[in-house]
Design a protein around this motif. Sequence first.
Motif, PDB file in Angstrom:
ATOM      1  N   GLY A  19       0.830  -1.201   0.000  1.00 58.85           N
ATOM      2  CA  GLY A  19       0.000   0.000   0.000  1.00 58.85           C
ATOM      3  C   GLY A  19       0.857   1.240   0.000  1.00 58.85           C
ATOM      4  O   GLY A  19       2.060   1.181   0.266  1.00 58.85           O
ATOM      5  N   ILE A  20       0.256   2.388  -0.295  1.00 56.72           N
ATOM      6  CA  ILE A  20       0.937   3.677  -0.338  1.00 56.72           C
ATOM      7  C   ILE A  20       0.364   4.565   0.759  1.00 56.72           C
ATOM      8  O   ILE A  20      -0.852   4.727   0.862  1.00 56.72           O
ATOM      9  CB  ILE A  20       0.748   4.356  -1.705  1.00 56.72           C
ATOM     10  CG1 ILE A  20       1.299   3.454  -2.813  1.00 56.72           C
ATOM     11  CG2 ILE A  20       1.415   5.726  -1.729  1.00 56.72           C
ATOM     12  CD1 ILE A  20       0.954   3.922  -4.203  1.00 56.72           C
ATOM     13  N   ILE A  21       1.244   5.151   1.556  1.00 53.40           N
ATOM     14  CA  ILE A  21       0.821   6.034   2.636  1.00 53.40           C
ATOM     15  C   ILE A  21       0.350   7.360   2.056  1.00 53.40           C
ATOM     16  O   ILE A  21       1.007   7.950   1.212  1.00 53.40           O
ATOM     17  CB  ILE A  21       1.985   6.277   3.621  1.00 53.40           C
ATOM     18  CG1 ILE A  21       2.401   4.962   4.253  1.00 53.40           C
ATOM     19  CG2 ILE A  21       1.617   7.298   4.687  1.00 53.40           C
ATOM     20  CD1 ILE A  21       1.301   4.238   4.946  1.00 53.40           C
ATOM     21  N   THR A  22      -0.806   7.845   2.528  1.00 52.91           N
ATOM     22  CA  THR A  22      -1.360   9.111   2.055  1.00 52.91           C
ATOM     23  C   THR A  22      -1.182  10.233   3.066  1.00 52.91           C
ATOM     24  O   THR A  22      -1.507  11.363   2.785  1.00 52.91           O
ATOM     25  CB  THR A  22      -2.863   8.969   1.747  1.00 52.91           C
ATOM     26  OG1 THR A  22      -3.543   8.646   2.962  1.00 52.91           O
ATOM     27  CG2 THR A  22      -3.115   7.909   0.711  1.00 52.91           C
ATOM     28  N   GLY A  23      -0.687   9.920   4.243  1.00 48.52           N
ATOM     29  CA  GLY A  23      -0.536  10.912   5.304  1.00 48.52           C
ATOM     30  C   GLY A  23      -1.561  10.682   6.391  1.00 48.52           C
ATOM     31  O   GLY A  23      -2.527   9.936   6.223  1.00 48.52           O
ATOM     32  N   ASN A  24      -1.345  11.301   7.549  1.00 49.39           N
ATOM     33  CA  ASN A  24      -2.275  11.192   8.683  1.00 49.39           C
ATOM     34  C   ASN A  24      -2.581   9.747   9.056  1.00 49.39           C
ATOM     35  O   ASN A  24      -3.719   9.410   9.378  1.00 49.39           O
ATOM     36  CB  ASN A  24      -3.569  11.952   8.406  1.00 49.39           C
ATOM     37  CG  ASN A  24      -3.326  13.420   8.230  1.00 49.39           C
ATOM     38  OD1 ASN A  24      -2.493  14.007   8.908  1.00 49.39           O
ATOM     39  ND2 ASN A  24      -4.033  14.032   7.299  1.00 49.39           N
ATOM     40  N   ILE A  28      -3.634   3.865   1.234  1.00 48.99           N
ATOM     41  CA  ILE A  28      -4.491   3.476   0.121  1.00 48.99           C
ATOM     42  C   ILE A  28      -3.964   2.138  -0.386  1.00 48.99           C
ATOM     43  O   ILE A  28      -2.763   1.955  -0.565  1.00 48.99           O
ATOM     44  CB  ILE A  28      -4.548   4.550  -0.990  1.00 48.99           C
ATOM     45  CG1 ILE A  28      -5.571   4.157  -2.039  1.00 48.99           C
ATOM     46  CG2 ILE A  28      -3.190   4.825  -1.582  1.00 48.99           C
ATOM     47  CD1 ILE A  28      -5.932   5.274  -3.001  1.00 48.99           C
ATOM     48  N   HIS A  29      -4.876   1.192  -0.537  1.00 45.79           N
ATOM     49  CA  HIS A  29      -4.497  -0.159  -0.952  1.00 45.79           C
ATOM     50  C   HIS A  29      -5.707  -0.825  -1.586  1.00 45.79           C
ATOM     51  O   HIS A  29      -6.822  -0.326  -1.505  1.00 45.79           O
ATOM     52  CB  HIS A  29      -3.986  -0.969   0.245  1.00 45.79           C
ATOM     53  CG  HIS A  29      -5.018  -1.216   1.298  1.00 45.79           C
ATOM     54  ND1 HIS A  29      -5.450  -2.472   1.623  1.00 45.79           N
ATOM     55  CD2 HIS A  29      -5.728  -0.367   2.081  1.00 45.79           C
ATOM     56  CE1 HIS A  29      -6.368  -2.392   2.581  1.00 45.79           C
ATOM     57  NE2 HIS A  29      -6.548  -1.121   2.876  1.00 45.79           N
ATOM     58  N   ALA A  30      -5.473  -1.932  -2.267  1.00 47.06           N
ATOM     59  CA  ALA A  30      -6.563  -2.682  -2.884  1.00 47.06           C
ATOM     60  C   ALA A  30      -6.567  -4.089  -2.311  1.00 47.06           C
ATOM     61  O   ALA A  30      -5.577  -4.801  -2.391  1.00 47.06           O
ATOM     62  CB  ALA A  30      -6.405  -2.729  -4.390  1.00 47.06           C
ATOM     63  N   SER A  31      -7.673  -4.445  -1.717  1.00 45.83           N
ATOM     64  CA  SER A  31      -7.870  -5.792  -1.187  1.00 45.83           C
ATOM     65  C   SER A  31      -9.316  -6.162  -1.493  1.00 45.83           C
ATOM     66  O   SER A  31     -10.209  -5.939  -0.686  1.00 45.83           O
ATOM     67  CB  SER A  31      -7.588  -5.817   0.317  1.00 45.83           C
ATOM     68  OG  SER A  31      -7.677  -7.122   0.823  1.00 45.83           O
ATOM     69  N   GLY A  32      -9.547  -6.636  -2.707  1.00 46.53           N
ATOM     70  CA  GLY A  32     -10.909  -6.862  -3.181  1.00 46.53           C
ATOM     71  C   GLY A  32     -11.474  -5.618  -3.836  1.00 46.53           C
ATOM     72  O   GLY A  32     -12.116  -5.678  -4.861  1.00 46.53           O
ATOM     73  N   LYS A  33     -11.207  -4.470  -3.230  1.00 44.21           N
ATOM     74  CA  LYS A  33     -11.568  -3.170  -3.788  1.00 44.21           C
ATOM     75  C   LYS A  33     -10.578  -2.151  -3.239  1.00 44.21           C
ATOM     76  O   LYS A  33      -9.878  -2.411  -2.259  1.00 44.21           O
ATOM     77  CB  LYS A  33     -12.998  -2.784  -3.438  1.00 44.21           C
ATOM     78  CG  LYS A  33     -13.239  -2.591  -1.959  1.00 44.21           C
ATOM     79  CD  LYS A  33     -14.668  -2.186  -1.677  1.00 44.21           C
ATOM     80  CE  LYS A  33     -14.872  -1.949  -0.196  1.00 44.21           C
ATOM     81  NZ  LYS A  33     -16.177  -1.407   0.095  1.00 44.21           N
ATOM     82  N   VAL A  34     -10.505  -1.007  -3.877  1.00 46.38           N
ATOM     83  CA  VAL A  34      -9.601   0.044  -3.395  1.00 46.38           C
ATOM     84  C   VAL A  34     -10.178   0.634  -2.118  1.00 46.38           C
ATOM     85  O   VAL A  34     -11.366   0.952  -2.052  1.00 46.38           O
ATOM     86  CB  VAL A  34      -9.394   1.138  -4.461  1.00 46.38           C
ATOM     87  CG1 VAL A  34      -8.557   2.279  -3.919  1.00 46.38           C
ATOM     88  CG2 VAL A  34      -8.753   0.544  -5.704  1.00 46.38           C
ATOM     89  N   ARG A  35      -9.325   0.745  -1.089  1.00 45.45           N
ATOM     90  CA  ARG A  35      -9.761   1.250   0.213  1.00 45.45           C
ATOM     91  C   ARG A  35      -8.745   2.255   0.737  1.00 45.45           C
ATOM     92  O   ARG A  35      -7.592   2.203   0.382  1.00 45.45           O
ATOM     93  CB  ARG A  35      -9.847   0.107   1.231  1.00 45.45           C
ATOM     94  CG  ARG A  35     -10.812  -0.979   0.916  1.00 45.45           C
ATOM     95  CD  ARG A  35     -10.863  -2.012   2.037  1.00 45.45           C
ATOM     96  NE  ARG A  35     -11.055  -1.395   3.350  1.00 45.45           N
ATOM     97  CZ  ARG A  35     -12.237  -1.114   3.894  1.00 45.45           C
ATOM     98  NH1 ARG A  35     -13.333  -1.378   3.238  1.00 45.45           N
ATOM     99  NH2 ARG A  35     -12.307  -0.568   5.080  1.00 45.45           N
ATOM    100  N   ILE A  36      -9.205   3.117   1.614  1.00 41.50           N
ATOM    101  CA  ILE A  36      -8.324   3.958   2.424  1.00 41.50           C
ATOM    102  C   ILE A  36      -8.621   3.588   3.866  1.00 41.50           C
ATOM    103  O   ILE A  36      -9.748   3.735   4.340  1.00 41.50           O
ATOM    104  CB  ILE A  36      -8.550   5.454   2.170  1.00 41.50           C
ATOM    105  CG1 ILE A  36      -8.220   5.782   0.724  1.00 41.50           C
ATOM    106  CG2 ILE A  36      -7.693   6.286   3.129  1.00 41.50           C
ATOM    107  CD1 ILE A  36      -8.510   7.221   0.331  1.00 41.50           C
ATOM    108  N   ASP A  37      -7.595   3.044   4.537  1.00 44.50           N
ATOM    109  CA  ASP A  37      -7.763   2.576   5.908  1.00 44.50           C
ATOM    110  C   ASP A  37      -6.714   3.203   6.813  1.00 44.50           C
ATOM    111  O   ASP A  37      -5.765   3.827   6.339  1.00 44.50           O
ATOM    112  CB  ASP A  37      -7.616   1.046   5.967  1.00 44.50           C
ATOM    113  CG  ASP A  37      -8.823   0.313   5.410  1.00 44.50           C
ATOM    114  OD1 ASP A  37      -9.955   0.681   5.762  1.00 44.50           O
ATOM    115  OD2 ASP A  37      -8.631  -0.629   4.627  1.00 44.50           O
TER     116      ASP A  37
END
Length: 64
Positions: A19-24, A28-37
């Motif tokens: 995954g790629i860190i977006t800050g805070n 953002i990553h994809a595991s079945g669908k794209v998610r921000i966790d």
Amino acid sequence: MRETLHFFDNAESKIVHVGIITGNSKIIHASGKVRIDSLDHHGIFNADTKKYSHNLRMIKRIIS
């Protein structure tokens, strides 16, 4: 912002996710669908399931 890739492993210590860190402390990553966790030193926390979905293995900085 410095971008970083975070790699996640499974129970056999094989890298299975990235995954790629977006800050805070978000990723953002994809595991079945794209998610921000949320992300912490344990791994990715899925707020929908209230569980960690991936264990953090290593962090690599991307130099541009």
